[in-house]
Design a protein around this motif. Structure first.
Motif, PDB file in Angstrom:
ATOM      1  N   VAL A 254       0.900  -1.159  -0.106  1.00 18.07           N
ATOM      2  CA  VAL A 254       0.065   0.011  -0.181  1.00 18.07           C
ATOM      3  C   VAL A 254       0.967   1.398  -0.113  1.00 18.07           C
ATOM      4  N   CYS A 255       1.898   1.335   0.853  1.00 15.75           N
ATOM      5  CA  CYS A 255       2.887   2.371   0.785  1.00 15.75           C
ATOM      6  C   CYS A 255       3.585   2.350  -0.489  1.00 15.75           C
ATOM      7  N   PHE A 256       4.132   1.233  -0.940  1.00 17.41           N
ATOM      8  CA  PHE A 256       4.809   1.305  -2.336  1.00 17.41           C
ATOM      9  C   PHE A 256       3.989   1.896  -3.369  1.00 17.41           C
ATOM     10  N   GLY A 257       2.752   1.431  -3.530  1.00 19.26           N
ATOM     11  CA  GLY A 257       1.671   1.983  -4.494  1.00 19.26           C
ATOM     12  C   GLY A 257       1.400   3.380  -4.348  1.00 19.26           C
ATOM     13  N   ASN A 258       1.160   3.722  -3.060  1.00 18.70           N
ATOM     14  CA  ASN A 258       0.907   5.519  -2.959  1.00 18.70           C
ATOM     15  C   ASN A 258       2.262   6.025  -3.314  1.00 18.70           C
ATOM     16  N   GLU A 259       3.486   5.837  -2.940  1.00 21.33           N
ATOM     17  CA  GLU A 259       4.380   6.544  -3.366  1.00 21.33           C
ATOM     18  C   GLU A 259       4.717   6.543  -4.922  1.00 21.33           C
ATOM     19  N   ALA A 260       4.477   5.458  -5.228  1.00 18.78           N
ATOM     20  CA  ALA A 260       4.640   5.308  -6.894  1.00 18.78           C
ATOM     21  C   ALA A 260       3.737   6.026  -7.624  1.00 18.78           C
ATOM     22  N   PHE A 261       2.677   6.264  -7.238  1.00 23.75           N
ATOM     23  CA  PHE A 261       1.610   7.148  -7.747  1.00 23.75           C
ATOM     24  C   PHE A 261       1.945   8.395  -7.877  1.00 23.75           C
TER      25      PHE A 261
ATOM     26  N   ILE B  79       5.631   9.636  -7.517  1.00 27.64           N
ATOM     27  CA  ILE B  79       6.543   9.761  -8.035  1.00 27.64           C
ATOM     28  C   ILE B  79       6.365   9.894  -9.674  1.00 27.64           C
ATOM     29  N   LEU B  80       5.374   8.940 -10.102  1.00 25.90           N
ATOM     30  CA  LEU B  80       5.145   8.577 -11.379  1.00 25.90           C
ATOM     31  C   LEU B  80       4.298  10.009 -11.833  1.00 25.90           C
ATOM     32  N   SER B  81       3.422  10.628 -10.954  1.00 28.25           N
ATOM     33  CA  SER B  81       2.957  11.783 -11.513  1.00 28.25           C
ATOM     34  C   SER B  81       3.843  12.923 -11.799  1.00 28.25           C
ATOM     35  N   TYR B  82       5.167  12.677 -10.970  1.00 25.67           N
ATOM     36  CA  TYR B  82       6.270  13.585 -11.265  1.00 25.67           C
ATOM     37  C   TYR B  82       6.920  13.392 -12.579  1.00 25.67           C
ATOM     38  N   TYR B  83       7.035  12.146 -12.534  1.00 24.81           N
ATOM     39  CA  TYR B  83       7.998  11.551 -13.947  1.00 24.81           C
ATOM     40  C   TYR B  83       7.462  11.887 -14.979  1.00 24.81           C
TER      41      TYR B  83
ATOM     42  N   TYR C 291       6.662   7.370 -26.374  1.00 27.28           N
ATOM     43  CA  TYR C 291       6.259   6.194 -25.628  1.00 27.28           C
ATOM     44  C   TYR C 291       6.508   6.114 -24.217  1.00 27.28           C
ATOM     45  N   PRO C 292       7.835   6.404 -23.796  1.00 25.73           N
ATOM     46  CA  PRO C 292       8.114   6.328 -22.488  1.00 25.73           C
ATOM     47  C   PRO C 292       6.821   7.131 -21.351  1.00 25.73           C
ATOM     48  N   ARG C 293       6.515   8.283 -22.083  1.00 23.91           N
ATOM     49  CA  ARG C 293       5.484   8.741 -21.092  1.00 23.91           C
ATOM     50  C   ARG C 293       4.351   8.097 -21.322  1.00 23.91           C
ATOM     51  N   TYR C 294       3.617   7.345 -22.279  1.00 29.19           N
ATOM     52  CA  TYR C 294       2.642   6.671 -22.233  1.00 29.19           C
ATOM     53  C   TYR C 294       2.792   5.287 -21.253  1.00 29.19           C
ATOM     54  N   PHE C 295       4.001   5.012 -21.240  1.00 25.06           N
ATOM     55  CA  PHE C 295       4.199   3.763 -20.409  1.00 25.06           C
ATOM     56  C   PHE C 295       3.968   4.139 -18.969  1.00 25.06           C
ATOM     57  N   ILE C 296       4.879   5.211 -18.606  1.00 23.48           N
ATOM     58  CA  ILE C 296       4.584   5.788 -17.191  1.00 23.48           C
ATOM     59  C   ILE C 296       3.097   6.088 -16.821  1.00 23.48           C
ATOM     60  N   LEU C 297       2.373   6.492 -17.843  1.00 19.88           N
ATOM     61  CA  LEU C 297       0.975   6.857 -17.531  1.00 19.88           C
ATOM     62  C   LEU C 297       0.209   5.677 -17.291  1.00 19.88           C
ATOM     63  N   SER C 298       0.527   4.478 -18.069  1.00 21.29           N
ATOM     64  CA  SER C 298      -0.362   3.243 -17.788  1.00 21.29           C
ATOM     65  C   SER C 298       0.253   2.705 -16.277  1.00 21.29           C
ATOM     66  N   LEU C 299       1.340   2.944 -15.963  1.00 20.21           N
ATOM     67  CA  LEU C 299       1.746   2.733 -14.528  1.00 20.21           C
ATOM     68  C   LEU C 299       0.964   3.309 -13.558  1.00 20.21           C
TER      69      LEU C 299
ATOM     70  N   VAL D  78      -4.385   1.984  -5.515  1.00 17.70           N
ATOM     71  CA  VAL D  78      -3.649   1.971  -4.072  1.00 17.70           C
ATOM     72  C   VAL D  78      -3.548   3.431  -3.328  1.00 17.70           C
ATOM     73  N   PHE D  79      -3.407   4.469  -4.378  1.00 21.39           N
ATOM     74  CA  PHE D  79      -3.061   5.781  -3.761  1.00 21.39           C
ATOM     75  C   PHE D  79      -4.562   5.913  -3.135  1.00 21.39           C
ATOM     76  N   ALA D  80      -5.479   5.715  -3.717  1.00 25.98           N
ATOM     77  CA  ALA D  80      -7.000   6.143  -3.184  1.00 25.98           C
ATOM     78  C   ALA D  80      -7.244   5.167  -1.918  1.00 25.98           C
ATOM     79  N   LEU D  81      -6.678   4.031  -1.776  1.00 22.52           N
ATOM     80  CA  LEU D  81      -6.756   3.007  -0.511  1.00 22.52           C
ATOM     81  C   LEU D  81      -5.824   3.695   0.395  1.00 22.52           C
ATOM     82  N   LYS D  82      -4.762   4.148   0.274  1.00 22.44           N
ATOM     83  CA  LYS D  82      -3.858   4.687   1.400  1.00 22.44           C
ATOM     84  C   LYS D  82      -4.610   5.714   1.830  1.00 22.44           C
TER      85      LYS D  82
END
Length: 226
Positions: free
Chosen positions: A160-167, A169-173, A180-188, A195-199
């Motif tokens: 849960v913590c990993f998914g929240n922080e991933a959300f 940092i991916l928003s930043y990145y 293509y790299p941006r679309y890949f990050i957007l999919s992640l 998980v972000f919502a759950l946290k």
């Protein structure tokens, strides 16, 4: 035959000083986390997104290591517990502040997330202190299975913590990528959003439960004073 040595008494064992606590292995991991988070912040404002993401991700991964070594080496400490919480709160806050600058139309959302994150953890820490429990992760779970799963199952806590922080940092990145790299990050980003919502739902529940504990404590003291 050699005589067996008698077990050392408590008075014969080396007494720890506050300096020894500072040198616990899990606390050194905490210092490394602070260093990596500082590097990440500097890279953000220097607009070095790749280095910022790597440094931030490493800092978050080390978050799982300090607890493991604290239990493995029997080096749990209140200092380490608070250091870990402060590092978590400060690291997330700094990232959200930067996101608020990147996405100004929804800056108020990031302000709300910062407020809920800090207030819920501070309230819970304070409630645990007055309740006399040994750890802030101990609370009344009876009415909230989601809170019990979060704080008693290390796998749930980590993911849960990993998914929240991933959300976050991916928003930043994704802001700095194209093609293509941006679309890949957007999919992640989409994958990590539940998980972000759950946290943050857990943060709100935690805030309510801790508030209830504090109010119950106040009511008990007031009744005794009558």
């Amino acid at each position: 035959m050699d005589k067996k040595k008698a077990p050392q008494t408590k008075s014969q064992r080396k007494m720890l000083s506050y300096q020894d606590i500072f040198h616990f292995v899990p606390n050194y991991i905490g210092y490394i986390r602070i260093f990596l988070a500082s590097i990440a912040v500097c890279c953000m404002y220097a607009e070095l997104p790749h280095l910022a993401v790597v440094s931030y991700a490493l800092s978050e991964l080390f978050d799982a290591a300090d607890g493991y070594f604290a239990r493995k080496l029997n080096q749990c400490s209140k200092f380490g517990e608070v250091l870990d919480m402060i590092t978590d709160r400060c690291t997330t806050t700094v990232l959200l502040v930067y996101l608020a600058q990147l996405y100004k139309p929804i800056a108020v959302v990031y302000c709300f997330l910062i407020s809920v994150d800090i207030s819920s953890h501070y309230m819970q820490m304070y409630a645990s202190l007055i309740s006399g429990v040994s750890n802030h992760k101990q609370m009344d779970f009876s009415s909230y299975p989601i809170l019990k799963a979060y704080y008693t199952n290390r796998n749930v806590l980590f993911w849960v913590c990993f998914g929240n922080e991933a959300f976050f940092i991916l928003s930043y990145y994704q802001h700095y990528l194209t093609g293509y790299p941006r679309y890949f990050i957007l999919s992640l980003l989409v994958i990590s959003s539940p998980v972000f919502a759950l946290k943050n739902i857990i943060n709100i529940i935690q805030l309510f439960v801790a508030s209830k504990q504090l109010a119950t404590h106040d009511a008990t003291l007031a009744n005794k004073a009558k």
